[in-house]
Design a protein around this motif. Structure first.
Motif, PDB file in Angstrom:
ATOM      1  N   GLU A 135      38.837  37.949  43.374  1.00 19.80           N
ATOM      2  CA  GLU A 135      38.944  38.316  41.707  1.00 19.80           C
ATOM      3  C   GLU A 135      38.513  38.735  41.150  1.00 19.80           C
ATOM      4  O   GLU A 135      38.940  39.422  40.034  1.00 19.80           O
ATOM      5  CB  GLU A 135      39.737  36.450  41.580  1.00 19.80           C
ATOM      6  CG  GLU A 135      40.865  36.088  41.823  1.00 19.80           C
ATOM      7  CD  GLU A 135      41.634  34.630  41.247  1.00 19.80           C
ATOM      8  OE1 GLU A 135      42.155  34.349  41.522  1.00 19.80           O
ATOM      9  OE2 GLU A 135      40.143  34.570  40.827  1.00 19.80           O
ATOM     10  N   ALA A 138      38.428  42.441  41.773  1.00 18.27           N
ATOM     11  CA  ALA A 138      39.434  43.042  41.224  1.00 18.27           C
ATOM     12  C   ALA A 138      39.982  43.194  39.959  1.00 18.27           C
ATOM     13  O   ALA A 138      40.440  43.951  39.407  1.00 18.27           O
ATOM     14  CB  ALA A 138      40.741  42.113  41.955  1.00 18.27           C
ATOM     15  N   ASP A 142      40.187  46.315  38.141  1.00 13.26           N
ATOM     16  CA  ASP A 142      41.408  46.060  37.439  1.00 13.26           C
ATOM     17  C   ASP A 142      41.572  47.210  35.698  1.00 13.26           C
ATOM     18  O   ASP A 142      41.669  47.733  35.304  1.00 13.26           O
ATOM     19  CB  ASP A 142      42.525  45.704  37.204  1.00 13.26           C
ATOM     20  CG  ASP A 142      43.513  45.471  36.404  1.00 13.26           C
ATOM     21  OD1 ASP A 142      44.048  46.329  36.534  1.00 13.26           O
ATOM     22  OD2 ASP A 142      44.272  45.207  36.066  1.00 13.26           O
ATOM     23  N   LEU A 157      44.797  46.541  44.976  1.00 12.90           N
ATOM     24  CA  LEU A 157      44.198  46.111  44.372  1.00 12.90           C
ATOM     25  C   LEU A 157      43.013  44.920  44.903  1.00 12.90           C
ATOM     26  O   LEU A 157      41.904  44.881  45.164  1.00 12.90           O
ATOM     27  CB  LEU A 157      44.235  45.617  42.452  1.00 12.90           C
ATOM     28  CG  LEU A 157      43.390  46.027  41.446  1.00 12.90           C
ATOM     29  CD1 LEU A 157      44.249  46.523  40.114  1.00 12.90           C
ATOM     30  CD2 LEU A 157      42.020  45.701  41.119  1.00 12.90           C
ATOM     31  N   GLU A 158      44.009  44.174  45.561  1.00 10.64           N
ATOM     32  CA  GLU A 158      43.855  43.067  46.257  1.00 10.64           C
ATOM     33  C   GLU A 158      42.864  43.516  47.835  1.00 10.64           C
ATOM     34  O   GLU A 158      42.031  43.511  47.641  1.00 10.64           O
ATOM     35  CB  GLU A 158      44.277  42.282  46.599  1.00 10.64           C
ATOM     36  CG  GLU A 158      43.893  41.295  47.551  1.00 10.64           C
ATOM     37  CD  GLU A 158      45.605  40.283  48.180  1.00 10.64           C
ATOM     38  OE1 GLU A 158      46.168  40.226  48.059  1.00 10.64           O
ATOM     39  OE2 GLU A 158      44.687  39.546  48.978  1.00 10.64           O
ATOM     40  N   ALA A 161      39.659  45.244  46.891  1.00 12.90           N
ATOM     41  CA  ALA A 161      38.107  44.232  46.793  1.00 12.90           C
ATOM     42  C   ALA A 161      37.997  43.336  48.308  1.00 12.90           C
ATOM     43  O   ALA A 161      37.180  43.828  48.236  1.00 12.90           O
ATOM     44  CB  ALA A 161      39.149  43.309  45.738  1.00 12.90           C
TER      45      ALA A 161
END
Lengths: 211, 211, 211, 211
Positions: A135, A138, A142, A157-158, A161
DNA sequence: TATGAATGAGTATTCATTCAT
DNA sequence: CATGAATGAATACTCATTCAT
């Protein structure tokens, strides 16, 4: 007369930390399964029942170790990467803090983490920890992407990451296994891989499978 | 009297493969420690002493599994990435083959590998396997870098290769845990991260820590 | 040369009986909780894992003992009290067989049964066994009552049967604790109580065993 | 500062009763062995060392429970069956009081008693308690027999009394296990069995509670 | 009085591994 | 070749009981 041997009848909080210290050491050395509660207790200079009384079963104890070490690591990172800095600086400082932490605690988080990955019972705790990391990364990406006017799907994105975290973990292992290696240099190398890749993405450059 | 059931007295090679199949299944499901030789033997439809006679101790058996699955995977990759292609194409094909393989054998290599990482006894075998991968990747990068007129230190190369391999492993885990995910897409994402980063490096762009 | 020590590598069925013999002895002596699996195994002349392999956990082992001894007892009774005899004769023969059995196996059924009553895990097995006994008795009474033109509610019958079984169990304990006591005499006394009732006894009426 | 909470520093006698209450509850629920001193102490709202200080070891504690509950039960019976009444009335009133007591304290005496029967350490206490019961019954019977001009051997009397007590215990269990059952009815049934005997019942003779 | 801290000792259970046939 | 029988060794976990404060 009044300063009796200071290591007897200690308050619970202190003993718990001693036990966790011992457990981290032993789990790191032996691995989860080959570590025996006997050895951990002995190493902590306390009897087995106390361990059970304070920290619960072997699995719970391991999770507690993982948790404590993970929290410490996250704090180290969080303390280094203030959220108002530019993304690349944050990433760099985060990585440096991370590798610095791993390098400074070569029998701590990285080893436990590596072990936990192989055991199903710890899937939950692991997922939680990795999610926190992912998180952070990411969110950082972001943030930067939006600043450049790009928009990326959540899954993409996940995954990116995840890849970065995986790469970092891999280098953490590499580092943990090489006492002579320099954490800062490792961080720089990682940054090269991560950022030069990420920077391209930030500028909208995308690779496409041929044909 | 003489026409015994046709599935008895199989040649050794066949039996071994049956055992390995069973062992891979059970190790994947239960994890190394929670898998019992009893269960493996039963699953293979054979008696325990046979397993020992053919494949040795539990650790040896696990290594054999790891080895077979690893070799299969390496073959899948090698078959896809011919050495005379350009580096990016090789990397892409290799990644695609890799994720395709992992996706197609969700209880095979990736799971065993993940487990092995936590256990010291398998460090040797693991190192061997990872080294093979890292070498392939490093050689690929080196090849490309030299073609562009750059020269990179061996350690740097190794570390970058490690990072890429780690990222790939991480995504392999991500994929192995998500039955609905698409291997090809995952490969594309990984390629984005790896190549756009690597491409920069190829062109001599390097990130430096600030100040 | 051919008659090697006969107590090695015995077939499963034989070993199981040996184990049950040992378990009955040890459970009787020590009680369920104070009996250790170690002692049982040693007493059976076998190693502990065999006990677990053949008979399962300690509780299962105890149930197996209870079951075997209970079945033997029921057979002793059933063999003595043929269903075509008059109720009082059947009752008498049943009681005589029962007390004879208990007297002959003073560390068998009665002791195990007494222990099982205190432990919740055995409630199921116990209920089954007692139900079988109660059913036999109740059926006997019902048979006789119908022959006399009476009808009794199921609950009443059950309760009376329970009382008789309880009285019998109590005397079985009494007998099991007194090595010098005579089973036959005890059976006669029980028959007096059961069949005639206290009031009759008060009036000097006494039941005598036939011939 | 001086008005401490009113439930601290209670006089010893009160504390002991609280502990016994807790112990009876826990022993009943869990059984002697599965009850832990920890749970008992917690349930009593007191620390473990206090339990030891006041009531001694676990076994002693259990005996104390048994003793208190047994005494209460005997008092209930004694209060109901005055010694100057005719034998059948005394028996009836005694039974009624007994089943009433058991029914009203379904987690008290009956359960503890049942558990104690399986454990050798309590043999002594149990024998004492049962002896008191048996003596009462035997004395009742003897009284009545002498009134009728009969003489019976001590052993015979003891055995008959044992049988009656056993039958009663059995029905007490039956009752303790069936929350919906009616104690008074159960007492009546027991009286029928005890007083009249099966043969009488077969001939349609039935005992009815007076009035 | 009252308690948190501490432990010795015991026990069920599991499992990799090996004989004897 | 194939297996049922057998075991040594290890280990998690519990619990009654007692100090030191």
């Amino acid at each position: 007369m009044s300063s009796a041997p200071a290591f007897k009848r200690l308050p619970r909080a202190v003993r718990e930390q001693q036990m966790l210290d011992a457990a981290v050491k032993v789990f790191s050395r032996r691995g989860f399964h080959h570590a025996s509660m006997d050895e951990i207790a002995e190493y902590a200079g306390i009897s087995k029942p106390m361990v059970y009384a304070y920290l619960g079963t072997k699995e719970e104890l391991f999770v507690a170790c993982l948790h404590r070490e993970g929290t410490r690591m996250m704090q180290a990172i969080a303390g280094a990467a203030a959220p108002d800095l530019p993304a690349d600086v944050r990433l760099w400082r985060g990585l440096r803090a991370f590798f610095g932490f791993v390098g400074a605690h070569r029998d701590g988080w990285a080893v436990l983490y590596r072990q936990a990955r192989g055991e199903q019972p710890f899937a939950g705790e692991l997922a939680t920890m990795r999610t926190r990391l992912v998180e952070v990364v990411a969110e950082m990406l972001d943030h930067a992407l939006r600043a450049e006017g790009h928009e990326v799907g959540a899954v993409d994105l996940e995954v990116v990451a995840y890849a970065l975290v995986g790469a970092t973990e891999s280098l953490a292992d590499w580092l943990a296994d090489r006492p002579e290696a320099d954490p800062e240099k490792t961080a720089t190398r990682m940054m090269n891989v991560a950022w030069l890749g990420a920077a391209q993405l930030l500028h909208g450059v995308t690779w496409r499978p041929p044909e």
